[in-house]
Scaffold this motif. Structure first.
Motif, PDB file in Angstrom:
ATOM      1  N   MET A 397      10.699   7.772  23.452  1.00 50.96           N
ATOM      2  CA  MET A 397      10.853   6.489  22.881  1.00 50.96           C
ATOM      3  C   MET A 397      10.518   7.389  21.603  1.00 50.96           C
ATOM      4  O   MET A 397       9.767   7.470  21.035  1.00 50.96           O
ATOM      5  CB  MET A 397       9.888   5.894  23.139  1.00 50.96           C
ATOM      6  N   LEU A 398      11.698   6.677  20.529  1.00 51.90           N
ATOM      7  CA  LEU A 398      11.567   6.478  18.963  1.00 51.90           C
ATOM      8  C   LEU A 398      10.766   5.195  17.941  1.00 51.90           C
ATOM      9  O   LEU A 398      11.860   4.552  18.271  1.00 51.90           O
ATOM     10  CB  LEU A 398      12.282   7.412  18.504  1.00 51.90           C
ATOM     11  N   PRO A 399       9.712   5.007  17.682  1.00 48.40           N
ATOM     12  CA  PRO A 399       9.211   3.838  17.231  1.00 48.40           C
ATOM     13  C   PRO A 399       9.808   3.767  15.871  1.00 48.40           C
ATOM     14  O   PRO A 399       9.614   5.012  14.586  1.00 48.40           O
ATOM     15  CB  PRO A 399       8.144   3.400  17.291  1.00 48.40           C
ATOM     16  N   ASN A 400      10.687   2.998  15.418  1.00 51.50           N
ATOM     17  CA  ASN A 400      11.620   2.728  14.040  1.00 51.50           C
ATOM     18  C   ASN A 400      10.715   1.828  13.208  1.00 51.50           C
ATOM     19  O   ASN A 400      11.145   1.090  13.280  1.00 51.50           O
ATOM     20  CB  ASN A 400      12.936   2.476  14.529  1.00 51.50           C
ATOM     21  N   PHE A 401       9.371   2.377  12.029  1.00 53.56           N
ATOM     22  CA  PHE A 401       8.156   1.665  11.924  1.00 53.56           C
ATOM     23  C   PHE A 401       9.026   1.180  10.592  1.00 53.56           C
ATOM     24  O   PHE A 401       9.109  -0.141  10.124  1.00 53.56           O
ATOM     25  CB  PHE A 401       7.704   2.674  10.878  1.00 53.56           C
ATOM     26  N   THR A 402      10.677   1.277   9.933  1.00 49.59           N
ATOM     27  CA  THR A 402      11.165   0.788   8.851  1.00 49.59           C
ATOM     28  C   THR A 402      11.114  -0.864   9.544  1.00 49.59           C
ATOM     29  O   THR A 402      11.712  -1.526   8.149  1.00 49.59           O
ATOM     30  CB  THR A 402      12.001   1.874   8.701  1.00 49.59           C
ATOM     31  N   SER A 403      12.137  -0.537  10.672  1.00 51.98           N
ATOM     32  CA  SER A 403      12.362  -1.695  11.164  1.00 51.98           C
ATOM     33  C   SER A 403      11.037  -3.031  10.869  1.00 51.98           C
ATOM     34  O   SER A 403      11.596  -4.332  10.810  1.00 51.98           O
ATOM     35  CB  SER A 403      13.283  -1.855  12.529  1.00 51.98           C
ATOM     36  N   VAL A 404       9.851  -2.137  11.077  1.00 44.83           N
ATOM     37  CA  VAL A 404       8.713  -3.330  11.139  1.00 44.83           C
ATOM     38  C   VAL A 404       8.094  -3.777   9.356  1.00 44.83           C
ATOM     39  O   VAL A 404       7.805  -5.073   9.181  1.00 44.83           O
ATOM     40  CB  VAL A 404       7.533  -2.452  11.974  1.00 44.83           C
ATOM     41  N   LEU A 405       8.042  -2.402   8.672  1.00 46.21           N
ATOM     42  CA  LEU A 405       7.368  -3.204   7.658  1.00 46.21           C
ATOM     43  C   LEU A 405       8.789  -3.342   6.768  1.00 46.21           C
ATOM     44  O   LEU A 405       8.337  -4.082   5.337  1.00 46.21           O
ATOM     45  CB  LEU A 405       7.139  -1.765   7.151  1.00 46.21           C
ATOM     46  N   ASN A 406       9.942  -3.368   6.846  1.00 47.30           N
ATOM     47  CA  ASN A 406      11.222  -4.130   6.259  1.00 47.30           C
ATOM     48  C   ASN A 406      11.197  -4.905   6.876  1.00 47.30           C
ATOM     49  O   ASN A 406      13.052  -5.621   7.030  1.00 47.30           O
ATOM     50  CB  ASN A 406      12.202  -3.397   6.127  1.00 47.30           C
ATOM     51  N   ASP A 407      11.023  -6.117   7.715  1.00 42.43           N
ATOM     52  CA  ASP A 407      10.859  -7.540   8.811  1.00 42.43           C
ATOM     53  C   ASP A 407      11.715  -8.778   7.935  1.00 42.43           C
ATOM     54  O   ASP A 407      10.148  -9.232   7.236  1.00 42.43           O
ATOM     55  CB  ASP A 407      10.020  -7.594  10.203  1.00 42.43           C
ATOM     56  N   GLU A 408      12.533  -9.613   7.361  1.00 40.18           N
ATOM     57  CA  GLU A 408      12.715  -9.980   7.000  1.00 40.18           C
ATOM     58  C   GLU A 408      12.115 -11.202   7.340  1.00 40.18           C
ATOM     59  O   GLU A 408      11.748 -12.280   6.584  1.00 40.18           O
ATOM     60  CB  GLU A 408      14.206 -10.732   6.449  1.00 40.18           C
ATOM     61  N   ASN A 409      11.464 -11.219   8.721  1.00 38.57           N
ATOM     62  CA  ASN A 409      10.862 -12.538   9.563  1.00 38.57           C
ATOM     63  C   ASN A 409       9.404 -12.358   9.060  1.00 38.57           C
ATOM     64  O   ASN A 409       8.292 -13.373   8.752  1.00 38.57           O
ATOM     65  CB  ASN A 409      11.208 -12.666  10.670  1.00 38.57           C
ATOM     66  N   GLU A 410       8.929 -11.920   8.059  1.00 36.64           N
ATOM     67  CA  GLU A 410       7.779 -11.127   8.097  1.00 36.64           C
ATOM     68  C   GLU A 410       7.439 -10.991   5.899  1.00 36.64           C
ATOM     69  O   GLU A 410       6.908 -11.478   5.542  1.00 36.64           O
ATOM     70  CB  GLU A 410       7.495 -10.143   9.045  1.00 36.64           C
ATOM     71  N   TYR A 411       8.642 -10.426   5.635  1.00 37.59           N
ATOM     72  CA  TYR A 411       8.226 -10.475   4.064  1.00 37.59           C
ATOM     73  C   TYR A 411       9.546 -11.150   3.625  1.00 37.59           C
ATOM     74  O   TYR A 411      10.606 -10.299   3.526  1.00 37.59           O
ATOM     75  CB  TYR A 411       7.931  -9.288   4.064  1.00 37.59           C
ATOM     76  N   MET A 412       9.173 -12.053   2.900  1.00 38.75           N
ATOM     77  CA  MET A 412       9.838 -12.442   2.224  1.00 38.75           C
ATOM     78  C   MET A 412      11.056 -11.800   1.024  1.00 38.75           C
ATOM     79  O   MET A 412      11.995 -12.376   0.959  1.00 38.75           O
ATOM     80  CB  MET A 412       9.367 -13.147   0.857  1.00 38.75           C
ATOM     81  N   THR A 413      10.579 -11.109   0.627  1.00 37.98           N
ATOM     82  CA  THR A 413      11.273  -9.961   0.134  1.00 37.98           C
ATOM     83  C   THR A 413      11.190  -8.083   0.279  1.00 37.98           C
ATOM     84  O   THR A 413      11.231  -7.453  -0.678  1.00 37.98           O
ATOM     85  CB  THR A 413      11.366 -10.156  -1.655  1.00 37.98           C
ATOM     86  N   PRO A 414      11.520  -8.113   1.604  1.00 35.76           N
ATOM     87  CA  PRO A 414      11.570  -7.598   2.328  1.00 35.76           C
ATOM     88  C   PRO A 414      11.690  -5.311   1.068  1.00 35.76           C
ATOM     89  O   PRO A 414      11.337  -4.796   1.516  1.00 35.76           O
ATOM     90  CB  PRO A 414      12.259  -6.495   3.466  1.00 35.76           C
ATOM     91  N   GLY A 415      13.141  -6.101   0.349  1.00 40.30           N
ATOM     92  CA  GLY A 415      13.913  -4.617  -0.131  1.00 40.30           C
ATOM     93  C   GLY A 415      13.354  -4.028  -2.033  1.00 40.30           C
ATOM     94  O   GLY A 415      14.033  -3.735  -2.253  1.00 40.30           O
ATOM     95  N   PHE A 416      12.205  -5.414  -2.082  1.00 40.63           N
ATOM     96  CA  PHE A 416      11.508  -5.184  -3.873  1.00 40.63           C
ATOM     97  C   PHE A 416      10.352  -4.919  -2.932  1.00 40.63           C
ATOM     98  O   PHE A 416       9.964  -5.315  -2.091  1.00 40.63           O
ATOM     99  CB  PHE A 416      11.667  -6.975  -4.395  1.00 40.63           C
ATOM    100  N   PHE A 417       9.226  -4.452  -4.648  1.00 34.53           N
ATOM    101  CA  PHE A 417       7.882  -3.744  -4.785  1.00 34.53           C
ATOM    102  C   PHE A 417       7.363  -5.581  -4.927  1.00 34.53           C
ATOM    103  O   PHE A 417       7.693  -6.004  -5.924  1.00 34.53           O
ATOM    104  CB  PHE A 417       8.330  -3.099  -5.936  1.00 34.53           C
ATOM    105  N   ASN A 418       6.757  -5.974  -4.424  1.00 39.36           N
ATOM    106  CA  ASN A 418       6.250  -7.636  -4.647  1.00 39.36           C
ATOM    107  C   ASN A 418       4.899  -7.641  -3.490  1.00 39.36           C
ATOM    108  O   ASN A 418       4.511  -8.015  -2.942  1.00 39.36           O
ATOM    109  CB  ASN A 418       7.343  -8.739  -3.729  1.00 39.36           C
ATOM    110  N   PRO A 419       3.770  -7.686  -4.779  1.00 43.18           N
ATOM    111  CA  PRO A 419       2.720  -7.156  -3.916  1.00 43.18           C
ATOM    112  C   PRO A 419       2.119  -8.572  -3.562  1.00 43.18           C
ATOM    113  O   PRO A 419       1.051  -8.728  -1.950  1.00 43.18           O
ATOM    114  CB  PRO A 419       1.878  -7.473  -4.904  1.00 43.18           C
ATOM    115  N   GLN A 420       2.844  -9.997  -3.486  1.00 39.74           N
ATOM    116  CA  GLN A 420       2.655 -11.811  -3.179  1.00 39.74           C
ATOM    117  C   GLN A 420       2.602 -11.698  -1.417  1.00 39.74           C
ATOM    118  O   GLN A 420       2.799 -12.723  -0.816  1.00 39.74           O
ATOM    119  CB  GLN A 420       3.845 -12.293  -3.676  1.00 39.74           C
ATOM    120  N   HIS A 421       3.394 -10.264  -0.709  1.00 41.63           N
ATOM    121  CA  HIS A 421       3.160 -10.217   0.457  1.00 41.63           C
ATOM    122  C   HIS A 421       2.036 -10.374   1.277  1.00 41.63           C
ATOM    123  O   HIS A 421       2.034 -10.707   2.748  1.00 41.63           O
ATOM    124  CB  HIS A 421       3.804  -8.767   1.473  1.00 41.63           C
ATOM    125  N   PHE A 422       1.297  -9.600   0.588  1.00 42.35           N
ATOM    126  CA  PHE A 422      -0.011  -9.684   0.594  1.00 42.35           C
ATOM    127  C   PHE A 422      -0.619 -10.481   0.063  1.00 42.35           C
ATOM    128  O   PHE A 422      -2.381 -10.399   0.455  1.00 42.35           O
ATOM    129  CB  PHE A 422      -0.728  -8.502   0.594  1.00 42.35           C
TER     130      PHE A 422
END
Length: 498
Positions: A397-422
């Motif tokens: 089983m291979l967990p792809n963390f990238t899919s979690v930390l760049n989830d568009e449903n969780e982070y409004m601009t996952p492709g950009f560096f944006n501290p407002q995510h938190f």
């Protein structure tokens, strides 16, 4: 060869026909060997014999996994050689697997490269009772020596002074921060494991750090990946994997010297560090299956170094790169540091609760930097199901963390560096349960608390003392350098005293 040709001639069979028959036979054999079981997760078409080995982007293979997941879903399969593995994408499915069914997916698979390096010893590669005992001992020992406590915080604060002094010596000239950061972080691990730190000018220690960095990079190289698929063949061929084994032996020799020194100068009434405690446990523990022996001590020590140095130092390299690239964010962090801490004392962990913006920036560095894009694999310990699919015992089983930390449903601009995510609308720090850079479940990183302390204290002390910017006439890039960890390409920055 002549006898074979004569025999084939007698039978009326040509060399070409024989080779075609052999090839077809191998294709049919490969099909049956690699045929997926019923109701196995779907996946893209694969090539005979090698599967999806060359299907990946060599620079960022995790992006290939993300793209495949968009087509085949959060649970899909790939084939590497004859081995089929299942890739997990998204927080929901990882929580189901590693938290709700954690005991089923707690083991590591036997990968040829890691097995040949460690012989299934250490904390990372071991399983079962031995893994539980080694992990338990490491956690309790690190806690005993101050992880999560004020005593270790003081050690980190003192090391940050040394780091700042070395940065000051650059006199504002461009420099690559990689080895300074590795020195600082490694010295914290050295204090815990060896009982002492090393000077930044120590050539022997510098060579150790170089060997460790190269070792981790080569494990994630094309040569390292090929070794896991064709180990017998790769043992016969030259390449980076040969350097990898050589480096492993040299690092191991360094650790053995430290162990021998500890055996000569032990204080039985007052252990000084992890090695002292481990030697004591070797004498006390009567359970041979727990694995408390000198060979395992070497491997556990190397695991603590690899996990405790590379990931944290790489995170801080990303942090300084982002600050130099986005000066308006750096300025806001420094304003908060000036307001809460001021210029006269170094930061402490007590300051963190009053510094929501800085804490959000650190989280965004970890999310956007994505240092561990794909987690070390797990393995199903029995036949089971996941998301309605059949998962046979032994499936990797291979967990792809990238899919979690760049989830568009969780982070409004996952492709950009944006501290407002938190941050919320009032500027307060907001936790997000999908933020899992240290993994989740029973195999989560045992050094998480140590890493959090180091990142916060080193980052804030550096930005309290310096402003980082790009050298004149140059541009900073966010391009990555592949390996086991995902770090930025080598870069130079300037540090101006504030």
């Amino acid at each position: 060869m002549q006898m074979l040709q004569e025999l084939l001639h007698l039978e009326g069979i040509g060399i070409t026909e024989c080779l075609i028959f052999l090839f077809v036979f191998l294709l049919i054999s490969d099909y049956f060997w690699s045929k997926p079981p019923n109701n196995f997760p779907p996946g893209p078409p694969s090539l005979p014999f090698i599967g999806h080995l060359f299907h990946f982007d060599t620079k960022e293979p995790h992006t290939t996994l993300v793209n495949i997941g968009k087509k085949y879903g959060d649970v899909f399969s790939l084939r590497i050689g004859r081995r089929r593995l299942v890739v997990l994408s998204g927080y929901k499915i990882m929580k189901e697997a590693f938290v709700q069914n954690g005991d089923i997916y707690i083991d590591r698979p036997s990968l040829p490269l890691l097995s040949d390096l460690t012989n299934h010893l250490g904390i990372l590669a071991s399983n079962g009772h031995q893994w539980r005992e080694q992990r338990r001992f490491a956690l309790s020992t690190l806690k005993y020596f101050g992880v999560g406590k004020k005593t270790l915080e003081n050690a980190i604060t003192e090391e940050s002074r040394h780091l700042n002094e070395n940065v000051t010596e650059k006199n504002g000239n461009p420099f690559d921060p990689q080895y300074l950061l590795h020195n600082a972080i490694s010295n914290i691990i050295c204090s815990l494991v060896f009982g002492h730190r090393f000077e930044y000018t120590d050539g022997r220690f510098q060579e150790l750090l170089r060997l460790l960095e190269e070792l981790l990079r080569l494990q994630g190289s094309a040569s390292g990946r090929a070794y896991n698929v064709f180990p017998k063949l790769m043992k016969l061929l030259p390449g980076g994997h040969k350097t990898l084994f050589s480096n492993w032996a040299k690092v191991k020799a360094f650790v053995r010297v430290e162990i021998e020194q500890h055996k000569k100068h032990r204080n039985l009434s007052e252990p000084r560090d992890y090695i002292d405690c481990y030697l004591e446990e070797m004498e006390k523990c009567k359970d041979e299956s727990a694995g408390f022996n000198e060979e395992n001590l070497c491997c556990c020590t190397m695991d603590l170094f690899g996990a405790g140095t590379e990931t944290t130092a790489t995170t801080l390299r990303w942090a300084l790169l982002y600050m130099a690239k986005y000066p308006h964010i750096q300025q806001k962090v420094q304003e908060e540091i000036d307001q809460v801490i001021g210029p006269s004392r170094l930061p402490s962990m007590d300051d963190r609760i009053n510094m929501p913006y800085t804490y959000a920036v650190i989280h965004e560095v970890q999310r956007s930097g994505n240092v561990i894009p794909v987690s070390p694999p797990r393995m199903a310990s029995k036949d089971t199901t996941l998301a309605g699919y059949s998962i046979p015992k032994g499936t990797v089983m291979l967990p792809n963390f990238t899919s979690v930390l760049n989830d568009e449903n969780e982070y409004m601009t996952p492709g950009f560096f944006n501290p407002q995510h938190f941050l919320d609308d009032n500027g307060k720090f907001v936790k997000n349960e999908t933020f899992i850079p240290f993994s989740i479940g029973k195999r989560a990183c045992p050094g998480e608390n140590l890493a959090r302390m180091e990142i916060f204290l080193f980052f804030t002390s550096l930005l309290q003392a310096f402003t980082f910017h790009c050298p004149n006439g140059q541009q900073l890039t966010l391009e990555t350098k592949p390996g086991i960890t995902l770090g930025p390409k080598a870069y130079k920055i300037c540090a101006l005293p504030r």
